[in-house]
Scaffold this active site. Sequence first.
Site, PDB file in Angstrom:
ATOM      1  N   ASP A  50     -60.332  56.833 -68.767  1.00 37.04           N
ATOM      2  CA  ASP A  50     -60.578  56.205 -70.065  1.00 37.04           C
ATOM      3  C   ASP A  50     -59.697  54.992 -70.381  1.00 37.04           C
ATOM      4  OD1 ASP A  50     -58.243  57.572 -70.328  1.00 37.04           O
ATOM      5  OD2 ASP A  50     -58.912  58.887 -71.941  1.00 37.04           O
TER       6      ASP A  50
ATOM      7  N   ARG B 283     -57.808  58.131 -78.672  1.00 35.16           N
ATOM      8  CA  ARG B 283     -59.057  57.561 -78.174  1.00 35.16           C
ATOM      9  C   ARG B 283     -59.898  56.979 -79.279  1.00 35.16           C
ATOM     10  NH1 ARG B 283     -61.313  60.383 -73.581  1.00 35.16           N
ATOM     11  NH2 ARG B 283     -63.146  59.260 -74.321  1.00 35.16           N
TER      12      ARG B 283
ATOM     13  N   TYR C 235     -53.394  65.538 -71.981  1.00 32.39           N
ATOM     14  CA  TYR C 235     -53.153  66.006 -70.613  1.00 32.39           C
ATOM     15  C   TYR C 235     -52.061  67.052 -70.726  1.00 32.39           C
ATOM     16  CZ  TYR C 235     -55.663  62.051 -68.551  1.00 32.39           C
ATOM     17  OH  TYR C 235     -56.619  61.147 -68.169  1.00 32.39           O
TER      18      TYR C 235
ATOM     19  N   PRO D 164     -53.794  61.240 -62.989  1.00 31.75           N
ATOM     20  CA  PRO D 164     -54.373  60.230 -63.877  1.00 31.75           C
ATOM     21  C   PRO D 164     -53.442  59.743 -64.988  1.00 31.75           C
ATOM     22  CG  PRO D 164     -55.237  62.396 -64.423  1.00 31.75           C
ATOM     23  CD  PRO D 164     -54.237  62.595 -63.330  1.00 31.75           C
TER      24      PRO D 164
HETATM   25  C1  LIG Z   1     -63.841  65.335 -62.837  1.00 32.67           C
HETATM   26  C2  LIG Z   1     -62.974  64.111 -62.893  1.00 32.67           C
HETATM   27  C3  LIG Z   1     -62.057  63.970 -63.910  1.00 32.67           C
HETATM   28  C4  LIG Z   1     -61.260  62.838 -63.976  1.00 32.67           C
HETATM   29  N1  LIG Z   1     -60.395  62.713 -64.998  1.00 32.67           N
HETATM   30  C5  LIG Z   1     -59.653  61.609 -65.119  1.00 32.67           C
HETATM   31  C6  LIG Z   1     -58.797  61.439 -66.187  1.00 32.67           C
HETATM   32  O1  LIG Z   1     -58.673  62.344 -67.001  1.00 32.67           O
HETATM   33  N2  LIG Z   1     -58.095  60.279 -66.289  1.00 32.67           N
HETATM   34  C7  LIG Z   1     -58.186  59.299 -65.329  1.00 32.67           C
HETATM   35  O2  LIG Z   1     -57.542  58.246 -65.438  1.00 32.67           O
HETATM   36  N3  LIG Z   1     -58.992  59.444 -64.283  1.00 32.67           N
HETATM   37  C8  LIG Z   1     -59.723  60.572 -64.151  1.00 32.67           C
HETATM   38  N4  LIG Z   1     -60.539  60.719 -63.103  1.00 32.67           N
HETATM   39  C9  LIG Z   1     -60.475  59.724 -62.059  1.00 32.67           C
HETATM   40  C10 LIG Z   1     -61.321  58.534 -62.314  1.00 32.67           C
HETATM   41  O3  LIG Z   1     -62.532  58.921 -62.875  1.00 32.67           O
HETATM   42  C11 LIG Z   1     -61.453  57.869 -60.971  1.00 32.67           C
HETATM   43  O4  LIG Z   1     -60.180  57.394 -60.532  1.00 32.67           O
HETATM   44  C12 LIG Z   1     -62.391  56.706 -60.971  1.00 32.67           C
HETATM   45  O5  LIG Z   1     -63.609  57.065 -61.532  1.00 32.67           O
HETATM   46  C13 LIG Z   1     -62.582  56.252 -59.534  1.00 32.67           C
HETATM   47  O6  LIG Z   1     -63.681  55.450 -59.424  1.00 32.67           O
HETATM   48  P1  LIG Z   1     -64.565  55.452 -58.107  1.00 32.67           P
HETATM   49  O7  LIG Z   1     -65.671  54.523 -58.403  1.00 32.67           O
HETATM   50  O8  LIG Z   1     -63.699  55.167 -56.946  1.00 32.67           O
HETATM   51  O9  LIG Z   1     -65.067  56.946 -57.898  1.00 32.67           O
HETATM   52  P2  LIG Z   1     -65.911  57.927 -58.831  1.00 32.67           P
HETATM   53  O10 LIG Z   1     -65.776  57.582 -60.261  1.00 32.67           O
HETATM   54  O11 LIG Z   1     -65.579  59.296 -58.402  1.00 32.67           O
HETATM   55  O12 LIG Z   1     -67.399  57.590 -58.450  1.00 32.67           O
HETATM   56  C14 LIG Z   1     -67.966  57.983 -57.252  1.00 32.67           C
HETATM   57  C15 LIG Z   1     -69.472  57.915 -57.391  1.00 32.67           C
HETATM   58  O13 LIG Z   1     -70.028  58.132 -56.124  1.00 32.67           O
HETATM   59  C16 LIG Z   1     -71.031  59.102 -56.211  1.00 32.67           C
HETATM   60  N5  LIG Z   1     -71.071  59.785 -54.927  1.00 32.67           N
HETATM   61  C17 LIG Z   1     -70.184  60.655 -54.430  1.00 32.67           C
HETATM   62  N6  LIG Z   1     -70.533  61.018 -53.194  1.00 32.67           N
HETATM   63  C18 LIG Z   1     -71.667  60.349 -52.912  1.00 32.67           C
HETATM   64  C19 LIG Z   1     -72.520  60.297 -51.807  1.00 32.67           C
HETATM   65  N7  LIG Z   1     -72.271  61.001 -50.706  1.00 32.67           N
HETATM   66  N8  LIG Z   1     -73.602  59.522 -51.863  1.00 32.67           N
HETATM   67  C20 LIG Z   1     -73.894  58.791 -52.959  1.00 32.67           C
HETATM   68  N9  LIG Z   1     -73.113  58.806 -54.041  1.00 32.67           N
HETATM   69  C21 LIG Z   1     -72.021  59.558 -54.012  1.00 32.67           C
HETATM   70  C22 LIG Z   1     -70.656  59.994 -57.364  1.00 32.67           C
HETATM   71  O14 LIG Z   1     -71.792  60.617 -57.917  1.00 32.67           O
HETATM   72  C23 LIG Z   1     -70.020  58.986 -58.323  1.00 32.67           C
HETATM   73  O15 LIG Z   1     -70.971  58.420 -59.190  1.00 32.67           O
HETATM   74  C24 LIG Z   1     -61.351  61.840 -63.000  1.00 32.67           C
HETATM   75  C25 LIG Z   1     -62.280  61.976 -61.965  1.00 32.67           C
HETATM   76  C26 LIG Z   1     -63.095  63.107 -61.896  1.00 32.67           C
HETATM   77  C27 LIG Z   1     -64.103  63.231 -60.783  1.00 32.67           C
END
Ligand SMILES: Cc1cc2nc3c(=O)[nH]c(=O)nc-3n(C[C@H](O)[C@H](O)[C@H](O)COP(=O)(O)OP(=O)(O)OC[C@H]3O[C@@H](n4cnc5c(N)ncnc54)[C@H](O)[C@@H]3O)c2cc1C
Length: 681
Positions: free
Chosen positions: A42, A263, A271, A348
């Site tokens: 966020d 927020r 947290y 996070p």
């Molecule tokens: C449950 C959860 C809670 C979180 N809580 C916090 C928090 O409280 N505070 C904070 O700062 N950060 C938090 N994060 C971390 C933060 O969301 C991530 O650091 C950030 O979103 C990373 O971005 P990304 O695009 O690398 O990966 P992600 O946001 O994880 O996006 C990955 C995307 O790829 C897709 N995907 C996965 N595998 C495949 C596949 N094989 N084929 C096609 N698509 C696929 C998923 O559906 C998703 O849409 C959390 C993450 C998660 C999963």
Amino acid sequence: VDVLIIGAGPAGYMAATWLARTGVNARIIDKRSSRVFAGQADGLQCRTLEVMQSFGFCDRALKEGNHMLEICFWEPDAKGNIYRTESIPDTIPGISRFQQIVVHQGRIEQWFSDAIKKWSHGKMEVDRPVLPLALELDESVKSDDFDAHPVQVTVRHMADEAAMAEQYGSKVANGLFRAFEGDSNKDKFEGDEGKEIIHAKYVIGCDGAHSWTRRQIGIEMEGESTDYIWGVLDAVPITDFPDIRNRCAIHSANNGSVMIIPREQGLVRLYIQMKEAPREAGSARVDRAKITPDLILDSARKIFHPYKLDMVDMKWYTAYQIGQRVAGKFQKNERVFIAGDACHTHSPKAGQGMNTSLMDTYNLCWKIAHVCKGLAKASILSTYESERTKVAKDLIAFDYKLSRLFCGKPGKPGDKDGVSLEEFHRYFEKGNEFASGTTVDYQRSLLQARPSLDFKDGDEPPCYYAKVAKNVAIGRRFDSARVINQADARSWYINDRMLSDGRWRVLYFAGDVKANTALYDFMKKFGEYLASNDTFVKRYTPATAQIDSVLQLYLIHASARRSLEWDEFPEAFRHRDHVGRMDYWSIYADDMSYHEGHGRAYEKYGVDPNVGALIVVRPDNYVSMVTELSGDGIEDVTNFFNGLMAPQKESWTSNGGFKDVAKREEDTYGKHDFGNPVLAV
Ligand SMILES: Cc1cc2nc3c(=O)[nH]c(=O)nc-3n(C[C@H](O)[C@H](O)[C@H](O)COP(=O)(O)OP(=O)(O)OC[C@H]3O[C@@H](n4cnc5c(N)ncnc54)[C@H](O)[C@@H]3O)c2cc1C
């Protein structure tokens, strides 16, 4: 396609935005049937907001998000009651024109989604639910074979219902159970129904911490997990705790720590360290089935003592146990890349996950666009790994220390087991600079003309400043100052003229040309050079593109705006296009504005008005080169571009000027299809 993006989280959305903006033929797939609607990351740090501004939608963050301005530290007194020990600004004053903003990930992804739609003229949107099944890379294809599609990805299009995450009976959305059958990436369906083979020049795996792409190219994560379990609650608090609308770090005597993140819409995220979290039988892993919002809240209440805490309007909760890990490599053959959580995972609490993930693909995708469009040599792609590995490793080291200081029991002086809260405060304060994202410092490479400086093992490499712009660090992002448009007196942040559209910028700080005849003469000579046939601008600009499509020039002088007439400035900075329209937006004065004061840009950048400077800025706004105003300086800039740009088969230089007017008309009026050779339209 030219580029296939796997995964539509923050990293994937940023990749798609850049590629849509630069007109690259790209596609983005995600295995889930819908976007994130609650929870997850966020916090938007200053640098991320600057980048959003450069794509034209930072205003949405400013309007919708909560502006987080203060951090308070709370710790236990001798009786075990918490009290405030200190409050400090949350963003270091002056570090950026933006301060930290908090809003949930789903909104942020929506803004990116809208930008992608706009820049791709509605042609690109996330294709979901699509599950990748196999990836094959033809390693024999050379990196400079621009026409080859050496990566083949087999995918299956699924029905929406097959890709819904189970919430296991909980009424409140949560991040505990995101699993669905497709999550394992095992194709449980037989036959060819819904199968498709995608041939790509490049693939970017933005598929999160459990990255499928990473596994296909055999990259391992390195690092360790921790034993600490954290709960997260997003709700409206009912409390007598006075600092609930500030970011707070609370250490209790014996019950763990809480981080408060105020927020949007009255919500607050907590947290909460869970000292007594349920574990799976015989394992240190958290038993997710037993985690409930009430259990998390109970842990929080103990830490808040003597203050009361209740929560209503619960929007989301989760619990996690996370270590600090980084991928051993970020690419294979510079054809398949990984980015975001696929490369680095950590706690996070410093608000870095989404920000760093966004910045990974912000770094990568303009480079891919340049190579796909035949504008730059494929060798620029190697800088993605070198630049972003260092950022990831710094982040992991920062988070490792911060997490341990935050989770540790407050210690008395001399107490070996406890943590020093004084050290925690100072580390947090110092870490704020790092966390803002503005201090990322890319080292010497073909994109940064800077010497390698000596430094001790374990120390940070020092910043490098050239003499002619004492405050502009080569390798860091170019900070914004206000300047006044010569033509119409409007005051601008110069970065608002340097948007993320794929163009390089050469900033010509002409100095006080009115008072200094040597500088005035240089301006005339520079103008003659730019008007000549073979210049660093013309050599790399396709003959079918406008002259400022690849490298854009700005002149910023230090004389009184009204002391110079428009036609005294070289035509290269006020050129006319093929139908005679003049560019009125490339010449600026560092002068007093009518309504917004004096920007003092020369002072900010450390440029002497009697000396001037030339500054080259990358399409992602990082400083590549600072050099002097002289023939040698112009040669430095020319050599710099010779090292990385691809000579055009038919350039302005070989062709003598803009030729394909009919094509340009199409580009200008938005009828262009992908494959347009111009990055910026
Ligand atoms: C449950 C959860 C809670 C979180 N809580 C916090 C928090 O409280 N505070 C904070 O700062 N950060 C938090 N994060 C971390 C933060 O969301 C991530 O650091 C950030 O979103 C990373 O971005 P990304 O695009 O690398 O990966 P992600 O946001 O994880 O996006 C990955 C995307 O790829 C897709 N995907 C996965 N595998 C495949 C596949 N094989 N084929 C096609 N698509 C696929 C998923 O559906 C998703 O849409 C959390 C993450 C998660 C999963």
